[in-house]
Design a protein around this motif. Structure first.
Motif, short mmCIF file in Angstrom:
data_model
loop_
_atom_site.label_atom_id
_atom_site.label_comp_id
_atom_site.label_asym_id
_atom_site.label_seq_id
_atom_site.Cartn_x
_atom_site.Cartn_y
_atom_site.Cartn_z
N PRO A 105 0.76 -1.34 0.12
CA PRO A 105 0.06 -0.09 -0.12
C PRO A 105 0.85 1.19 -0.10
CG PRO A 105 -0.85 -1.66 1.74
CD PRO A 105 0.41 -2.23 1.18
N TRP B 219 -10.07 -1.20 8.09
CA TRP B 219 -9.37 -1.52 6.70
C TRP B 219 -10.18 -2.06 5.76
CZ3 TRP B 219 -6.35 1.95 7.07
CH2 TRP B 219 -5.21 2.10 8.06
N ASN B 220 -11.28 -2.69 6.49
CA ASN B 220 -12.15 -3.62 5.24
C ASN B 220 -13.15 -2.61 4.55
OD1 ASN B 220 -11.14 -5.99 5.70
ND2 ASN B 220 -12.46 -6.61 7.50
N ASN C 43 -9.52 -4.17 12.06
CA ASN C 43 -9.89 -4.87 10.82
C ASN C 43 -11.10 -4.15 10.17
OD1 ASN C 43 -7.80 -6.67 11.20
ND2 ASN C 43 -9.25 -8.00 12.36
N GLN D 110 -2.22 2.64 5.89
CA GLN D 110 -3.05 1.64 5.40
C GLN D 110 -2.46 0.13 5.70
OE1 GLN D 110 -4.81 2.67 1.67
NE2 GLN D 110 -5.45 0.47 1.27
N ASP D 111 -3.63 -0.59 6.07
CA ASP D 111 -3.13 -2.14 6.36
C ASP D 111 -2.28 -2.08 7.48
OD1 ASP D 111 -5.10 -2.46 4.51
OD2 ASP D 111 -3.78 -3.31 2.87
N GLN D 112 -1.79 -1.33 8.05
CA GLN D 112 -0.93 -1.53 9.39
C GLN D 112 -1.82 -1.74 10.55
OE1 GLN D 112 1.92 1.55 10.18
NE2 GLN D 112 2.08 1.78 7.93
#
Lengths: 392, 392
Positions: free
Chosen positions: A360, B279-280, B276, B260-262
Motif C-alpha cells: 500500500p 481496513w475492510n 480490521n 493503510q493495512d497496518q
C-alpha cells in the motif's frame, strides 16, 4: 518493427496532443506509438487536474497503442530528472526506436547542437560561462549569454521556451544512455504554454484549458469542449470543483504540522534552506499555492518549491527511475506490443497491481489523490488495486 | 481555604453551566472554583466546536477562578478514563476540597450507594449479574437488572442517564484514590442531554446549541444567543461553518491512507477487531461521521468508534493522566490560587508553553485543530506556543 515513444502529461489531452500523436507516427514512420505519461501528479509539482485513467483513455482513443505510467519521483522531478527518467523508461522498453517531442523551435538540428554544447561544455564555452557568472548574472542568464557568444548562429531565444528546454534534456539523456533511439521534434502549434487563454479556432495549451476550468468552476464551456477530442470522457468532472493543488491544502498542512520542526532534507528536492523557510513561515500557511508563493525566492523558483512541498506530502524521499512498466492501458489491436515489451524490456510488466503484490505504501500517492477527489467531488473512492487496465 | 472542583467541557459554555458554577460555590461553601476542562477535543471523540480559550474565557467571566486543561487522552477517553483522569487532576492539585458535578437524579446518596455496589461488587450482586448475563443480556442491561434486584429502593433509571453515569465514575475514582475530596451533586435543570432542541425560556443543553448552530450554518440566532452568557465571545465564529468532526474528514482519511493495512491496536481505544473493520471499510469513507456510522456495531458504540478514530488521527497511543497543570486562564483577583497550586500540587504548573520547552509533538493536536480552523474560517493560525494564558 518501428515504435515511436512520446513523453507526456496530457493534463488534459487536447487537440494539439492529438495532432502531435499522429504527426509523431508519420514523421517516424512508426508502426506503434508508446506513450510514457505522468500519473496523478505532474511536473509543475501539483496534482493533475484529471486522473491518469481519463488522460490515458483520451490518448488511446486518439491513436496511442500503449500508455505506461511514469513513477511519481520522475513525473514530479525537475526538467532534468523528468527527462532522464522518461527517456530511460523508453530505452528500457527495448522496443522503442524513435522519440518524438514537441518544441517551440521545431528544429532538431538547433536543439541537438545546443544539447551537445551543454552536455560537453567545450573549453571556450566554459570560459564564457564563467565570465558572465563572475559579472553577477544568474546561471540561466549567464548560460544564455555564453551560448550566444559561442554559437552565434543559434537562435538566441532557444533557451527561453519550456518545451525547448525539456527537449534539450531528452537529447542529453539519450546521449548519456548511449541510446540508439532516434529523436524527432515537432513544432508546437497553437498558443504558447504560458498563454493561458482559450481562443476560438486555435489550439489552446493544457495550461490554458486548466485555467479556463478554474475560472468556470468546473463547467465545461463550449470553448473548452472544442479543445478536447473526447468530451464524453469528462462527464465525471462536469460542474465539479477542479482538482488543484489547493484541494490538497489541508493534507499538506496536516503533514507539515505532524513533522513540525524536523529537518525536511530527507525529502526529494528539499534543501536545508527551504526546510528552514518552511518552518519559519508555517504559521502563515493559507493554502498550498499561497504557501508556495510565500516560500519562493529569486534562487528558488515557484515550481521547485511546489515540487518540494508535494514530495513532503507524498513522502517521496529520493529520485528513483521506474522499476516496473506500469501499464495504464493499451489498444486491443496492438496487444502484440505487450508481448514484445515482456520479451525485450528490462523491467517487469505490471498489468494488475493486486497480483503484483505492490504494498500500500507504494500506492499512497494514488490513494491520497483519489481520497481527496472522492471527498471533493462526493463520488465513490477508486481503489488503485482494483482498477482495471484500459483496453480500447 | 475551601476550593471546589468542577469537571467540564463547556462546548459551549451556556447558562446552565453558569447556574451550576454558582450553585457549586454555594453548595460547597468554597472560596474558590477550579475548573478542569477539556481542550480542543471532547469526550464524544470529536473536536470541540469552540476552541478552548473561548470556552475557558466564558467560564472565567462567569465566576471560575482558575481553568486547567485536561490532556487529550483524558478528555477523549471513555467515561471511566475521563472521570479517572479528571478526578486525579483535581486530587493532584492538593488544594481542591470539594467536587461538584451535575446529574440527572440530583441525589448524591443514591449515586454513592450505586457506586459502592458497582465498585465493591458484593457476592449477591455478582450472582445476579452473572445470571442475567447467562440469559443473554448485554452487559449494561444485565447490570441494570442486577442492581434493580439487589437494591430495589434505588430508582431503576439511574443507569440510563449519561450524567449519572459520569457521576458514578467520579465517585468510583475518588474512592480508588482514597481521596478526601467531598463530592456534591446538583440536579441538571433544563433539557436533557439528548434533547437537542433550543427552546425559549428553558436552558438548552450544549448539544442542543451545537445542533442549532449546525442547522443555522454558524449563524447565531437570537435563541442561541439567549443561552450564551457572553455572546460577544463568539464574534470570531459568527456566520462561519461550525467546527465539527466532519471538518476533520480529509485529515482523518489522509492519516488512515498513510497507515493503510497496518494494525491500529497501537492507538488508544482501537481493538484488533475495529482495526480490521477500518481496513475492510476504508474505501467507503465519505466523512468522519459517516465512517463512524459505518464502523459501529451492537458491541461497539458510535462514541467508542469516534474516540478511536480521533486517537488515530491525533496519534494518541495510550491513556496518560495529566503530567502538568496546563493553565488556560485565571481571575486576577484569585492569583493566590496559582501560588497555592505551585506550593501544594503534585505536578508542575505550566503558564507559558514556550518557556516550558514542550516539544511540537505534544502540541500536534492543538496545532491540527487550529490548522483546520484557520483554513475552514479563513482566519490567521493561532500558534499554541505563543498563546497567552487568559487573565480576567
Amino acid at each position: 518493427m518501428k515504435v515511436v515513444g512520446i513523453i507526456a502529461e496530457y493534463n488534459p489531452f487536447h487537440k494539439g496532443h492529438q495532432f502531435h500523436l499522429s504527426r509523431a507516427r508519420e514523421l517516424s514512420g512508426a508502426d506503434y506509438v508508446i506513450v510514457v505519461m505522468s500519473g496523478n501528479y505532474v511536473q509543475r509539482g501539483t496534482p493533475a487536474m484529471f486522473d491518469k485513467y481519463t488522460r490515458a483513455e483520451a490518448a488511446l482513443r486518439s491513436g496511442a497503442d500503449l500508455v505506461l505510467e511514469l513513477p511519481v519521483p520522475v513525473a514530479t522531478g525537475s526538467a532534468e530528472y523528468f527527462a532522464s527518467g522518461a527517456v530511460k523508461m523508453l530505452a528500457d522498453t527495448g522496443i522503442v526506436t524513435d522519440l518524438c517531442f514537441g518544441s517551440e523551435c521545431g528544429s532538431l538540428m538547433d536543439l541537438q547542437k545546443l544539447a551537445d554544447i551543454l552536455a560537453e561544455e567545450p573549453e571556450e564555452y566554459q570560459i564564457l560561462l564563467r565570465k558572465y557568472l563572475k559579472e553577477g548574472m544568474s546561471f540561466p542568464a549567464a548560460r544564455a549569454h555564453a551560448v550566444k557568444d559561442y554559437a552565434p548562429d543559434l537562435a538566441s531565444d532557444l533557451l527561453d521556451a519550456p518545451n525547448n528546454l525539456l527537449g534539450l534534456e531528452y537529447l542529453k539523456a539519450l546521449k548519456r544512455l548511449h541510446s540508439t533511439i532516434l529523436p524527432h521534434t515537432i513544432q508546437r502549434e497553437g498558443n504558447a504554454y504560458h498563454d493561458t487563454t482559450v481562443t476560438d479556432g486555435r489550439s489552446a495549451s493544457a495550461s490554458g484549458i486548466r485555467d479556463s476550468l478554474m475560472k468556470s468552476q468546473g463547467v465545461f464551456t463550449d470553448r473548452i469542449l472544442q479543445q478536447l477530442p473526447f468530451p464524453e470522457l469528462y462527464k465525471d468532472y462536469e460542474g465539479l470543483s477542479p482538482v488543484s493543488e489547493n484541494s490538497f491544502s489541508l493534507p499538506l498542512l496536516q503533514k507539515l504540522r505532524a513533522l513540525q520542526d524536523q529537518p525536511l532534507e530527507q525529502y526529494f528536492g528539499v534543501s536545508a534552506e527551504l526546510s528552514n523557510r518552511i518552518w519559519n513561515r508555517l504559521d502563515e500557511f493559507s493554502s498550498f499555492s499561497g504557501f508556495t508563493d510565500l516560500l519562493k525566492t529569486r534562487e528558488l523558483t515557484r515550481t521547485s518549491v511546489s515540487r518540494a512541498l508535494l514530495h513532503v506530502l507524498l513522502d517521496v524521499r529520493e529520485y528513483k527511475p521506474a522499476s516496473v512498466f506500469r501499464v495504464l492501458g493499451f489498444r486491443k489491436s496492438s496487444a502484440i506490443l505487450l508481448k514484445e515489451l515482456s520479451a525485450h524490456g528490462n523491467l517487469p510488466v505490471i498489468t494488475s497491481l493486486s497480483q503484483a503484490g505492490i504494498p500500500p505504501k507504494e500506492l499512497y500517492a494514488d490513494h491520497l489523490y483519489e481520497s481527496v477527489r472522492s471527498l471533493l467531488h462526493g463520488r465513490p473512492f477508486q481503489n488503485e488495486y482494483r482498477r482495471k487496465m484500459l483496453v480500447i
